[in-house]
Write an enzyme that holds these catalytic residues in place. Structure first.
Site, PDB file in Angstrom:
ATOM      1  N   ASN A  17     -10.212  -0.032  -0.327  1.00 63.09           N
ATOM      2  CA  ASN A  17      -8.748   0.044  -0.257  1.00 63.09           C
ATOM      3  C   ASN A  17      -8.176  -0.541  -1.550  1.00 63.09           C
ATOM      4  O   ASN A  17      -8.266  -1.744  -1.777  1.00 63.09           O
ATOM      5  CB  ASN A  17      -8.269  -0.736   0.968  1.00 63.09           C
ATOM      6  N   CYS A  32       0.816  -1.222   0.000  1.00 59.58           N
ATOM      7  CA  CYS A  32       0.000   0.000   0.000  1.00 59.58           C
ATOM      8  C   CYS A  32       0.853   1.277   0.000  1.00 59.58           C
ATOM      9  O   CYS A  32       0.353   2.348  -0.348  1.00 59.58           O
ATOM     10  CB  CYS A  32      -0.947   0.013   1.200  1.00 59.58           C
ATOM     11  N   HIS A  86      -3.090   7.280   2.131  1.00 61.35           N
ATOM     12  CA  HIS A  86      -3.555   5.995   1.605  1.00 61.35           C
ATOM     13  C   HIS A  86      -4.965   5.741   2.133  1.00 61.35           C
ATOM     14  O   HIS A  86      -5.243   5.926   3.311  1.00 61.35           O
ATOM     15  CB  HIS A  86      -2.600   4.891   2.064  1.00 61.35           C
TER      16      HIS A  86
HETATM   17  N1  ACO Z   1     -18.859  -8.239   8.697  1.00 59.15           N
HETATM   18  C1  ACO Z   1     -19.446  -8.427   9.865  1.00 59.15           C
HETATM   19  N2  ACO Z   1     -18.775  -8.773  10.980  1.00 59.15           N
HETATM   20  C2  ACO Z   1     -17.444  -8.907  10.868  1.00 59.15           C
HETATM   21  C3  ACO Z   1     -16.767  -8.728   9.656  1.00 59.15           C
HETATM   22  C4  ACO Z   1     -17.530  -8.372   8.539  1.00 59.15           C
HETATM   23  N3  ACO Z   1     -16.988  -8.157   7.333  1.00 59.15           N
HETATM   24  N4  ACO Z   1     -15.462  -8.929   9.864  1.00 59.15           N
HETATM   25  C5  ACO Z   1     -15.311  -9.227  11.167  1.00 59.15           C
HETATM   26  N5  ACO Z   1     -16.494  -9.222  11.786  1.00 59.15           N
HETATM   27  C6  ACO Z   1     -16.795  -9.484  13.171  1.00 59.15           C
HETATM   28  C7  ACO Z   1     -15.757 -10.345  13.831  1.00 59.15           C
HETATM   29  O1  ACO Z   1     -15.998 -11.706  13.568  1.00 59.15           O
HETATM   30  C8  ACO Z   1     -15.898  -9.983  15.283  1.00 59.15           C
HETATM   31  O2  ACO Z   1     -17.000 -10.675  15.796  1.00 59.15           O
HETATM   32  P1  ACO Z   1     -16.940 -11.322  17.279  1.00 59.15           P
HETATM   33  O3  ACO Z   1     -16.732 -10.168  18.182  1.00 59.15           O
HETATM   34  O4  ACO Z   1     -18.274 -11.969  17.399  1.00 59.15           O
HETATM   35  O5  ACO Z   1     -15.785 -12.256  17.226  1.00 59.15           O
HETATM   36  C9  ACO Z   1     -16.275  -8.505  15.223  1.00 59.15           C
HETATM   37  O6  ACO Z   1     -16.745  -8.253  13.900  1.00 59.15           O
HETATM   38  C10 ACO Z   1     -15.106  -7.576  15.534  1.00 59.15           C
HETATM   39  O7  ACO Z   1     -13.996  -8.003  14.755  1.00 59.15           O
HETATM   40  P2  ACO Z   1     -12.622  -7.284  14.865  1.00 59.15           P
HETATM   41  O8  ACO Z   1     -11.643  -7.938  13.953  1.00 59.15           O
HETATM   42  O9  ACO Z   1     -12.249  -7.126  16.302  1.00 59.15           O
HETATM   43  O10 ACO Z   1     -13.019  -5.886  14.268  1.00 59.15           O
HETATM   44  P3  ACO Z   1     -12.274  -4.523  14.399  1.00 59.15           P
HETATM   45  O11 ACO Z   1     -13.043  -3.603  15.216  1.00 59.15           O
HETATM   46  O12 ACO Z   1     -10.818  -4.682  14.690  1.00 59.15           O
HETATM   47  O13 ACO Z   1     -12.377  -4.013  12.883  1.00 59.15           O
HETATM   48  C11 ACO Z   1     -11.058  -3.881  10.882  1.00 59.15           C
HETATM   49  C12 ACO Z   1     -11.806  -4.798  11.850  1.00 59.15           C
HETATM   50  C13 ACO Z   1     -12.046  -2.971  10.193  1.00 59.15           C
HETATM   51  C14 ACO Z   1     -10.331  -4.721   9.852  1.00 59.15           C
HETATM   52  C15 ACO Z   1     -10.074  -3.047  11.694  1.00 59.15           C
HETATM   53  O14 ACO Z   1      -9.263  -3.850  12.507  1.00 59.15           O
HETATM   54  C16 ACO Z   1      -9.216  -2.196  10.856  1.00 59.15           C
HETATM   55  O15 ACO Z   1      -9.669  -1.218  10.309  1.00 59.15           O
HETATM   56  N6  ACO Z   1      -7.949  -2.540  10.750  1.00 59.15           N
HETATM   57  C17 ACO Z   1      -7.032  -1.839   9.890  1.00 59.15           C
HETATM   58  C18 ACO Z   1      -6.715  -2.745   8.816  1.00 59.15           C
HETATM   59  C19 ACO Z   1      -6.847  -2.142   7.478  1.00 59.15           C
HETATM   60  O16 ACO Z   1      -7.580  -1.240   7.169  1.00 59.15           O
HETATM   61  N7  ACO Z   1      -6.081  -2.715   6.656  1.00 59.15           N
HETATM   62  C20 ACO Z   1      -6.085  -2.344   5.318  1.00 59.15           C
HETATM   63  C21 ACO Z   1      -4.967  -3.025   4.665  1.00 59.15           C
HETATM   64  S1  ACO Z   1      -3.526  -2.520   5.338  1.00 59.15           S
HETATM   65  C22 ACO Z   1      -3.221  -1.094   4.716  1.00 59.15           C
HETATM   66  O17 ACO Z   1      -3.781  -0.722   3.733  1.00 59.15           O
HETATM   67  C23 ACO Z   1      -2.257  -0.374   5.407  1.00 59.15           C
END
Ligand code: ACO
Length: 325
Positions: free
Chosen positions: A282, A115, A252
Site C-alpha cells: 500500500n 490514500c 487504491h
Molecule cells: N503477522 C502475523 N500475524 C498477525 C499480523 C502479522 N503481520 N498482524 C496481526 N496478526 C495477528 C493478530 O495478532 C491476530 O492474532 P490473534 O487472533 O492471536 O489475536 C490475528 O493475526 C488476526 O488479526 P486481525 O487484526 O483480526 O486480522 P484481520 O483478519 O482483521 O486482518 C488486516 C488484518 C489485514 C489489517 C485487515 O483488517 C485489513 O485488511 N484491514 C484493512 C486495512 C487496510 O488495508 N488498510 C490499509 C490502509 S487504509 C487504506 O489504505 C484505505
C-alpha cells in the site's frame, strides 16, 4: 456543445531501489509470508533509503510522465502533489518537485487526503483545466510511508511501501459526450468523524513530532468495502455510464481482499481490475498512479478505454473518477 476536457497524455512512476519481500520482513517482524499474502495479497514492497525522499521519488515519476507525453517542465502550468509524507512540514513537496524539474512558471501545491489523495488531486486539476485556468497539469502521488510506520507494530508495518506515480493532464476540446477523451466525472466525499480508525499520532501542531500510523484494520476494511459505492454510483450517474461499460477498474491498492470485494459488489469483472498491491504494497496516494503506469506500459490501458479510479483513505476521505483514456 464544446467543453474543455482534461485528457491524460502521459504516465510515469518511480520506486525506491530496495525491494523487501515478506520473507525478508520476517527477519525483523514477527510475521509470515503466508499470513501477509492470505490477508492482503502483498508479496513485497519497496522501501526508500535516506536519499530517496518523497520529492525525489515524485520528481522521477513526474519526469517519466513528461517524457511519455513528449513534453518538458516548461509546458506545465499546474503541479499538484498528493502526499501525506512531505519531505518537510513546509515548503510543499510540490514546490520541491517544481524546482527539481526546472519548472519556473505556473503554480504548485500539495494536497493531503491520505490514500484518496490522488483521486482528490485529479479532481482538483480537472477543475483548473476544464475552466480554462490552466492548460497542462502534472498530477503526482508520492509517498514514503515507511518513515511514519511503527516497525514494532506488525498489524500495520507489513502493509505499506514507498513510491510515486504521475500523470500529465492536458486541456483539450471535447463534444461534451461520454465518447470524449478525458475526465468525464468525479465525485469526492469525506467524513471526519472516523479519525480514530486511521490516523498518525503526531504532527507539527500537536506533538511537534512526525508520529506513527495507527489503524484499526477491521473497521477500515468494513468501511472501505461499504463506502465506495456512493461515490462510484455518483460518478457513473453524472457520466451516464454503467459498470459494464468500464474497460478498467484501477482502485487504491490497499489490500487484495478489499479490492476484490469492492469489484464484486459493483459487478465489475475480475479481469478488468488492475492489481499491483502484490508487488508494491500500500503506497497510499502513490498507489493509483503507480498502477496506472504499470497498466499503460504493459499495453492494457489504451487510448479510448474507459477507466475508473477509486480510493478511500484516512479521515475518512474517499472518491472516484471516470476517465476516458
Ligand atoms: N503477522 C502475523 N500475524 C498477525 C499480523 C502479522 N503481520 N498482524 C496481526 N496478526 C495477528 C493478530 O495478532 C491476530 O492474532 P490473534 O487472533 O492471536 O489475536 C490475528 O493475526 C488476526 O488479526 P486481525 O487484526 O483480526 O486480522 P484481520 O483478519 O482483521 O486482518 C488486516 C488484518 C489485514 C489489517 C485487515 O483488517 C485489513 O485488511 N484491514 C484493512 C486495512 C487496510 O488495508 N488498510 C490499509 C490502509 S487504509 C487504506 O489504505 C484505505
Amino acid at each position: 456543445m464544446t467543453v474543455l476536457r482534461s485528457v491524460v497524455v502521459g504516465t510515469g512512476s518511480a520506486l525506491p531501489a530496495r525491494c523487501v519481500t515478506n520473507d525478508e520482513l520476517t527477519r525483523t517482524v514477527d510475521t509470515s509470508d503466508e499470513w501477509i499474502v492470505q490477508r492482503t495479497g502483498i508479496r513485497q514492497r519497496y522501501l526508500a533509503d535516506a536519499s530517496e525522499t518523497t520529492s525525489v521519488l515524485g520528481t522521477r515519476a513526474a519526469q517519466a510522465a513528461l517524457d511519455a507525453a513528449g513534453l518538458t517542465a516548461a509546458d506545465i502550468d499546474l503541479l499538484i502533489c498528493a502526499t501525506s509524507t512531505p519531505d518537510h512540514t513546509f515548503p510543499s513537496t510540490a514546490t520541491q518537485i517544481q524546482a527539481a524539474l526546472g519548472m519556473q512558471g505556473g503554480v504548485a501545491f500539495d494536497l493531503q487526503a491520505v490514500c484518496a489523495g490522488f483521486v482528490y488531486a485529479v479532481t482538483t486539476a480537472d477543475k483548473f483545466l476544464s475552466t480554462g485556468s490552466a492548460k497542462r497539469a502534472l498530477v503526482v502521488g508520492a509517498e514514503t510511508f515507511s518513515r511514519i510506520l511503527d516497525w514494532e507494530d506488525r498489524t500495520t508495518c507489513v502493509l505499506f511501501g514507498d513510491g510515486a506515480g504521475a500523470i500529465v493532464l492536458e486541456a483539450r476540446d471535447g463534444e461534451g459526450t461520454t465518447a470524449d477523451r478525458g475526465v468525464l466525472s468525479a465525485s469526492l466525499r469525506s467524513d471526519g468523524r472516523h479519525r480514530e480508525k486511521l490516523y498518525v499520532d503526531g504532527g507539527p501542531g500537536s506533538t511537534g513530532t512526525t508520529g506513527h500510523l495507527r489503524m484499526t484494520g477491521k473497521e477500515v476494511f468494513r468501511f472501505a468495502v461499504g463506502s465506495v459505492t456512493d461515490v462510484i454510483a455518483d460518478a457513473f450517474r453524472v457520466a451516464g455510464i454503467v459498470a459494464n461499460d468500464l474497460d478498467w477498474f484501477v482502485p487504491h491498492q490497499a489490500n487484495r481482499r478489499i479490492i476484490e470485494a469492492s469489484a464484486d459488489k459493483l459487478g465489475i469483472a475480475r479481469e478488468k481490475v488492475v492489481l499491483t498491491v502484490d508487488r508494491h504494497g500500500n503506497t497510499s496516494a502513490a498507489s493509483i498512479p503507480l498502477a496506472l503506469d504499470v497498466a499503460c506500459r504493459d499495453g492494457r490501458i489504451r487510448a479510448g478505454d474507459l477507466v475508473m479510479i477509486e480510493a478511500i483513505g484516512g479521515g475518512f476521505t474517499w472518491g472516484a473518477a471516470l476517465i476516458r483514456w
